[in-house]
Design a protein around this motif. Structure first.
Motif, mmCIF file in Angstrom:
data_model
loop_
_atom_site.group_PDB
_atom_site.id
_atom_site.type_symbol
_atom_site.label_atom_id
_atom_site.label_comp_id
_atom_site.label_asym_id
_atom_site.label_seq_id
_atom_site.Cartn_x
_atom_site.Cartn_y
_atom_site.Cartn_z
ATOM 1 N N VAL A 283 37.097 -81.766 -59.989
ATOM 2 C CA VAL A 283 37.939 -80.780 -60.664
ATOM 3 C C VAL A 283 37.995 -81.121 -62.148
ATOM 4 O O VAL A 283 38.419 -82.219 -62.517
ATOM 5 N N ALA A 284 37.560 -80.199 -62.992
ATOM 6 C CA ALA A 284 37.620 -80.431 -64.443
ATOM 7 C C ALA A 284 37.627 -79.085 -65.151
ATOM 8 O O ALA A 284 36.871 -78.180 -64.781
ATOM 9 N N PHE A 285 38.470 -78.983 -66.185
ATOM 10 C CA PHE A 285 38.642 -77.718 -66.890
ATOM 11 C C PHE A 285 38.237 -77.790 -68.355
ATOM 12 O O PHE A 285 38.709 -77.011 -69.180
ATOM 13 N N GLY A 286 37.356 -78.744 -68.698
ATOM 14 C CA GLY A 286 36.770 -78.766 -70.025
ATOM 15 C C GLY A 286 37.681 -79.294 -71.108
ATOM 16 O O GLY A 286 38.677 -79.970 -70.857
ATOM 17 N N SER A 287 37.347 -78.939 -72.350
ATOM 18 C CA SER A 287 37.976 -79.559 -73.513
ATOM 19 C C SER A 287 39.071 -78.723 -74.148
ATOM 20 O O SER A 287 39.727 -79.180 -75.086
#
Length: 466
Positions: A283-287
């Protein structure tokens, strides 16, 4: 000009998702004998150097020289306000670039045969306003597209969209519904064009003006390298646009630093090694994307309900310490919450089953390259178009939820039960996984010997070294 004499000034738009792919291209140029000076804003330059685990890098990153100039904003100004940032860039940066090139060339002249004057500017197409500056300084110009080709051609075709009644002169949609620029391109809701989903609506006019100004300068580029590959976006690459667009992706750094803004948690690899193959929800939503505390808590509960191991990136500064402590406690014992991680290595790991993603183009390309299915949760800008590619064109992922009405505020909370159900649906869908693997193989062929991207990269290199 001999191969060893080219000196490129590389200029990204000042955001993490733009710095990384241009840095990957810069490493490729250096490997082929081209000198590269990479220009970040002063703030981003400091963040990149601060994120490195070794202070010995100084002003150099894997063979790429690093320099910085001002973005025109003050120390405490909010650089996530894209409207204000773009106006400041246009006001401050042209003169800063002129002075920088003057200093580099003066230093090269003083060094005699040991220095190289700048001969090329390779700039992000979102910074194409700098192309006339480069031409004024006697530099040759090439562009770099860090987004999908679909995003690039949609922006270039804005005059046609206005003429055909899709947009008004301010870039706002004249009607609401699905729109497709050309056959085989992803459909997108007219309310989700990137310039209308870029944060605070008050900044929309400035962002739209920047796009128009960049479009007007694009013809000055002798070529535009794009971080995509022909087979991934056949419809977009068939659209007639000014300039010579060369898909050269998926780009990779070969293990060299790519200019990350945050330190990577080195313990992720060992944790992944301890998980069963094909089990981990990443799970990752970027910068840039940031979920509110209530949605973070709901996501934590939803991930826990899957009874699967998960690796969750909660970017520094996006949650309070109290909230983070709660997320970590809820994640235990199966899940792990980290601040930043080596994403490409996570996606390549055998234990990774799927990617819950904001659908930024870098993340999309990295997921595609590793055959990982997506659970799409777009936040802003081009991410809605990228979601359409994943779910409607390639069919390598699912939407987390149906889009909320454009006038709904705040956005609806995505419930824990839906999160659990969507994760299970995606991981259990073998046909979606098979399509993701097929796309991975196509990406590998594109960058391999004789592949379409390898041939285009050679053309780009030959141009820069000519």
């Amino acid at each position: 000009m001999a191969n060893g004499e080219s000196h490129v000034l590389a200029l990204p738009f000042p955001a993490q998702g733009h710095v990384i792919p241009l840095m990957e291209l810069a490493h490729c140029l250096v490997e082929h004998g081209v000198k590269v000076t990479f220009v970040n804003t002063e703030v981003n330059h400091g963040r990149i150097l601060g994120a490195l685990d070794d202070a010995s890098h100084g002003g150099e990153l894997g063979g790429v020289d690093m320099v910085s100039i001002s973005d025109g904003l003050g120390h405490g100004d909010d650089r996530s306000d894209l409207g204000r940032l773009t106006e400041s860039l246009l006001s401050a940066m042209p003169s800063e670039l002129e002075k920088l090139v003057g200093r580099i060339n003066a230093s090269a002249s003083a060094a005699g045969g040991g220095g190289r004057e700048v001969t090329w500017m390779v700039a992000d197409v979102n910074m194409a306003w700098a192309f006339p500056v480069a031409k004024k300084l006697g530099l040759r110009v090439a562009g770099f597209c860090p987004s999908s080709a679909a995003m690039f051609v949609t922006r270039i075709r804005i005059p046609e969209l206005v003429r055909d009644g899709v947009l008004d002169e301010r870039g706002m949609p004249r009607w609401r519904g699905a729109f497709r620029l050309a056959p085989a391109m992803p459909p997108v809701d007219t309310a989700e064009f990137s310039w209308n989903r870029a944060g605070d609506p008050r900044g929309q006019p400035a962002i739209f003006r920047l796009i128009l100004r960049n479009n007007a300068a694009t013809h000055l580029a002798e070529a535009i390298a794009c971080n995509s590959f022909e087979e991934l976006e056949l419809g977009a690459f068939a659209v007639d646009v000014p300039g010579r667009v060369l898909p050269v992706g998926p780009l990779a750094s070969g293990g060299k630093p790519v200019g990350g803004f945050w330190p990577e948690d080195a313990s992720c690899a060992a944790w992944l090694d301890a998980q069963p193959a094909g089990s981990v929800v990443y799970v990752a939503f970027g910068s840039i994307a940031a979920l509110g505390a209530a949605q973070l808590a709901e996501l934590a509960e939803g991930l826990a309900l899957t009874s699967r191991p998960f690796l969750w990136v909660v970017r520094p500064g996006t949650a309070s310490e109290r909230c983070l402590d709660g997320l970590r406690r809820r994640a235990a014992p199966r899940g792990r919450v980290v601040g930043w991680c080596p994403q490409r290595r996570v996606l390549a790991h055998a234990s990774t089953a799927c990617f819950v993603s904001h659908c930024g183009w870098n993340s999309v390309v990295e997921g595609v390259s590793n055959g990982v299915p997506f659970l799409c949760w777009p936040y802003f800008a081009d991410q809605f178009l990228n979601q359409s590619y994943i779910c409607d064109v390639w069919r390598t992922g699912l939407r987390m939820a149906a889009p909320a009405p454009a006038d709904e505020a705040p956005a609806r909370l995505v419930a824990r039960q839906l999160i659990r159900r969507k994760v299970e649906e995606l991981i259990g869908d073998q046909e979606t996984k098979a399509r993701a693997i097929a796309l991975r193989d196509a990406a590998s062929l594109a960058v391999g010997d004789g592949g379409s991207s390898r041939r285009n990269l050679t053309r780009f290199l030959d141009l820069i070294r000519s």
